[in-house]
Design a protein around this motif. Sequence first.
Motif, PDB file in Angstrom:
ATOM      1  N   ARG A  87       0.846  -1.191   0.000  1.00 44.40           N
ATOM      2  CA  ARG A  87       0.000   0.000   0.000  1.00 44.40           C
ATOM      3  C   ARG A  87       0.880   1.239   0.000  1.00 44.40           C
ATOM      4  O   ARG A  87       1.956   1.232   0.593  1.00 44.40           O
ATOM      5  CB  ARG A  87      -0.915   0.014   1.223  1.00 44.40           C
ATOM      6  N   LEU A  88       0.395   2.291  -0.642  1.00 46.84           N
ATOM      7  CA  LEU A  88       1.108   3.560  -0.711  1.00 46.84           C
ATOM      8  C   LEU A  88       0.384   4.577   0.152  1.00 46.84           C
ATOM      9  O   LEU A  88      -0.840   4.555   0.253  1.00 46.84           O
ATOM     10  CB  LEU A  88       1.171   4.050  -2.161  1.00 46.84           C
ATOM     11  N   ALA A  89       1.151   5.476   0.758  1.00 48.53           N
ATOM     12  CA  ALA A  89       0.549   6.465   1.652  1.00 48.53           C
ATOM     13  C   ALA A  89       1.195   7.831   1.457  1.00 48.53           C
ATOM     14  O   ALA A  89       2.393   7.939   1.208  1.00 48.53           O
ATOM     15  CB  ALA A  89       0.716   6.034   3.112  1.00 48.53           C
ATOM     16  N   GLY A  90       0.366   8.868   1.583  1.00 46.04           N
ATOM     17  CA  GLY A  90       0.845  10.239   1.691  1.00 46.04           C
ATOM     18  C   GLY A  90       1.495  10.835   0.467  1.00 46.04           C
ATOM     19  O   GLY A  90       2.253  11.802   0.591  1.00 46.04           O
ATOM     20  N   ALA A  91       1.216  10.328  -0.714  1.00 43.43           N
ATOM     21  CA  ALA A  91       1.862  10.861  -1.918  1.00 43.43           C
ATOM     22  C   ALA A  91       1.497  12.335  -2.118  1.00 43.43           C
ATOM     23  O   ALA A  91       0.327  12.708  -2.039  1.00 43.43           O
ATOM     24  CB  ALA A  91       1.458  10.051  -3.146  1.00 43.43           C
ATOM     25  N   GLN A  92       2.521  13.146  -2.346  1.00 43.51           N
ATOM     26  CA  GLN A  92       2.298  14.551  -2.682  1.00 43.51           C
ATOM     27  C   GLN A  92       1.590  14.631  -4.031  1.00 43.51           C
ATOM     28  O   GLN A  92       1.633  13.696  -4.824  1.00 43.51           O
ATOM     29  CB  GLN A  92       3.626  15.307  -2.745  1.00 43.51           C
ATOM     30  N   ASN A  93       0.950  15.755  -4.315  1.00 44.27           N
ATOM     31  CA  ASN A  93       0.164  15.895  -5.542  1.00 44.27           C
ATOM     32  C   ASN A  93       0.936  15.548  -6.808  1.00 44.27           C
ATOM     33  O   ASN A  93       0.402  14.883  -7.697  1.00 44.27           O
ATOM     34  CB  ASN A  93      -0.416  17.311  -5.649  1.00 44.27           C
ATOM     35  N   SER A  94       2.189  15.982  -6.904  1.00 41.24           N
ATOM     36  CA  SER A  94       2.962  15.710  -8.122  1.00 41.24           C
ATOM     37  C   SER A  94       3.209  14.214  -8.301  1.00 41.24           C
ATOM     38  O   SER A  94       3.138  13.705  -9.428  1.00 41.24           O
ATOM     39  CB  SER A  94       4.291  16.470  -8.096  1.00 41.24           C
ATOM     40  N   VAL A  95       3.476  13.506  -7.231  1.00 45.23           N
ATOM     41  CA  VAL A  95       3.703  12.062  -7.307  1.00 45.23           C
ATOM     42  C   VAL A  95       2.376  11.329  -7.494  1.00 45.23           C
ATOM     43  O   VAL A  95       2.278  10.397  -8.297  1.00 45.23           O
ATOM     44  CB  VAL A  95       4.453  11.561  -6.049  1.00 45.23           C
ATOM     45  N   LEU A  96       1.345  11.762  -6.794  1.00 48.15           N
ATOM     46  CA  LEU A  96       0.034  11.142  -6.931  1.00 48.15           C
ATOM     47  C   LEU A  96      -0.465  11.260  -8.363  1.00 48.15           C
ATOM     48  O   LEU A  96      -1.057  10.325  -8.910  1.00 48.15           O
ATOM     49  CB  LEU A  96      -0.969  11.781  -5.966  1.00 48.15           C
ATOM     50  N   ARG A  97      -0.201  12.379  -9.002  1.00 47.16           N
ATOM     51  CA  ARG A  97      -0.620  12.587 -10.387  1.00 47.16           C
ATOM     52  C   ARG A  97       0.032  11.547 -11.305  1.00 47.16           C
ATOM     53  O   ARG A  97      -0.617  10.998 -12.196  1.00 47.16           O
ATOM     54  CB  ARG A  97      -0.270  14.005 -10.834  1.00 47.16           C
ATOM     55  N   ILE A  98       1.293  11.258 -11.092  1.00 47.23           N
ATOM     56  CA  ILE A  98       1.994  10.235 -11.893  1.00 47.23           C
ATOM     57  C   ILE A  98       1.351   8.870 -11.659  1.00 47.23           C
ATOM     58  O   ILE A  98       1.101   8.127 -12.600  1.00 47.23           O
ATOM     59  CB  ILE A  98       3.499  10.192 -11.542  1.00 47.23           C
ATOM     60  N   LEU A  99       1.072   8.552 -10.394  1.00 50.97           N
ATOM     61  CA  LEU A  99       0.438   7.272 -10.067  1.00 50.97           C
ATOM     62  C   LEU A  99      -0.919   7.155 -10.763  1.00 50.97           C
ATOM     63  O   LEU A  99      -1.277   6.090 -11.277  1.00 50.97           O
ATOM     64  CB  LEU A  99       0.277   7.128  -8.559  1.00 50.97           C
ATOM     65  N   GLU A 100      -1.659   8.253 -10.793  1.00 53.92           N
ATOM     66  CA  GLU A 100      -2.975   8.254 -11.442  1.00 53.92           C
ATOM     67  C   GLU A 100      -2.856   8.160 -12.962  1.00 53.92           C
ATOM     68  O   GLU A 100      -3.637   7.449 -13.603  1.00 53.92           O
ATOM     69  CB  GLU A 100      -3.743   9.522 -11.052  1.00 53.92           C
ATOM     70  N   LEU A 101      -1.885   8.868 -13.545  1.00 51.53           N
ATOM     71  CA  LEU A 101      -1.717   8.859 -15.008  1.00 51.53           C
ATOM     72  C   LEU A 101      -1.436   7.461 -15.542  1.00 51.53           C
ATOM     73  O   LEU A 101      -1.926   7.093 -16.613  1.00 51.53           O
ATOM     74  CB  LEU A 101      -0.597   9.805 -15.430  1.00 51.53           C
ATOM     75  N   VAL A 102      -0.642   6.695 -14.812  1.00 53.78           N
ATOM     76  CA  VAL A 102      -0.314   5.344 -15.283  1.00 53.78           C
ATOM     77  C   VAL A 102      -1.293   4.298 -14.754  1.00 53.78           C
ATOM     78  O   VAL A 102      -1.174   3.121 -15.082  1.00 53.78           O
ATOM     79  CB  VAL A 102       1.142   4.952 -14.933  1.00 53.78           C
ATOM     80  N   GLY A 103      -2.250   4.723 -13.928  1.00 53.65           N
ATOM     81  CA  GLY A 103      -3.267   3.813 -13.412  1.00 53.65           C
ATOM     82  C   GLY A 103      -2.822   2.970 -12.238  1.00 53.65           C
ATOM     83  O   GLY A 103      -3.525   2.042 -11.833  1.00 53.65           O
ATOM     84  N   LEU A 104      -1.678   3.293 -11.663  1.00 52.29           N
ATOM     85  CA  LEU A 104      -1.169   2.489 -10.545  1.00 52.29           C
ATOM     86  C   LEU A 104      -2.052   2.629  -9.305  1.00 52.29           C
ATOM     87  O   LEU A 104      -2.150   1.694  -8.508  1.00 52.29           O
ATOM     88  CB  LEU A 104       0.277   2.864 -10.227  1.00 52.29           C
ATOM     89  N   ASP A 105      -2.722   3.768  -9.172  1.00 54.63           N
ATOM     90  CA  ASP A 105      -3.622   3.961  -8.033  1.00 54.63           C
ATOM     91  C   ASP A 105      -4.819   3.021  -8.088  1.00 54.63           C
ATOM     92  O   ASP A 105      -5.492   2.803  -7.087  1.00 54.63           O
ATOM     93  CB  ASP A 105      -4.086   5.422  -7.951  1.00 54.63           C
ATOM     94  N   GLN A 106      -5.086   2.435  -9.263  1.00 56.82           N
ATOM     95  CA  GLN A 106      -6.168   1.471  -9.404  1.00 56.82           C
ATOM     96  C   GLN A 106      -5.712   0.043  -9.092  1.00 56.82           C
ATOM     97  O   GLN A 106      -6.524  -0.851  -8.922  1.00 56.82           O
ATOM     98  CB  GLN A 106      -6.729   1.515 -10.835  1.00 56.82           C
ATOM     99  N   VAL A 107      -4.390  -0.139  -9.018  1.00 57.48           N
ATOM    100  CA  VAL A 107      -3.813  -1.467  -8.780  1.00 57.48           C
ATOM    101  C   VAL A 107      -3.300  -1.587  -7.350  1.00 57.48           C
ATOM    102  O   VAL A 107      -3.519  -2.596  -6.685  1.00 57.48           O
ATOM    103  CB  VAL A 107      -2.659  -1.734  -9.784  1.00 57.48           C
ATOM    104  N   ILE A 108      -2.626  -0.554  -6.885  1.00 57.94           N
ATOM    105  CA  ILE A 108      -2.062  -0.524  -5.535  1.00 57.94           C
ATOM    106  C   ILE A 108      -2.849   0.496  -4.726  1.00 57.94           C
ATOM    107  O   ILE A 108      -3.032   1.629  -5.181  1.00 57.94           O
ATOM    108  CB  ILE A 108      -0.567  -0.132  -5.560  1.00 57.94           C
ATOM    109  N   GLY A 109      -3.294   0.107  -3.543  1.00 59.25           N
ATOM    110  CA  GLY A 109      -4.059   1.015  -2.702  1.00 59.25           C
ATOM    111  C   GLY A 109      -3.268   2.256  -2.334  1.00 59.25           C
ATOM    112  O   GLY A 109      -2.145   2.157  -1.841  1.00 59.25           O
TER     113      GLY A 109
END
Length: 120
Positions: A87-109
């Motif tokens: 699980r991932l926690a506390g990602a800053q907006n710039s890092v969270l945006r990358i996770l969302e762009l590649v869809g990783l936020d849909q695979v890893i909590g």
Amino acid sequence: MTDTHGAARPGLSIEITAVDGIRVLTLRGEIDHTVKNELTEALLASDGATWPRTVVDLSGVTFMDSSGINVLIAAHQVASDAQGWLRLAGAQNSVLRILELVGLDQVIGCHSTVEQALTA
């Protein structure tokens, strides 16, 4: 013109703790190809094993490129194969945006805080 050849790079610091049998990696700095091996070693044992339950605290990470994404995917796959999770926690907006762009936020909590990630 400023010569940056040989200038110090920010790098990545990794602190490893455990909370109730869950390993918590607290990362600070930048995640790119220069720290890929260090991050891989922290997440995966040399034999490819991993702790079954791991939270990665990204609150101190200011930049992540595809190298970091690839390491997180590999660690997630190994944890899932061991009937565990990453699980991932506390990602800053710039890092969270990358996770969302590649869809990783849909695979890893992805969670707002380490506490939320630990109890999800």
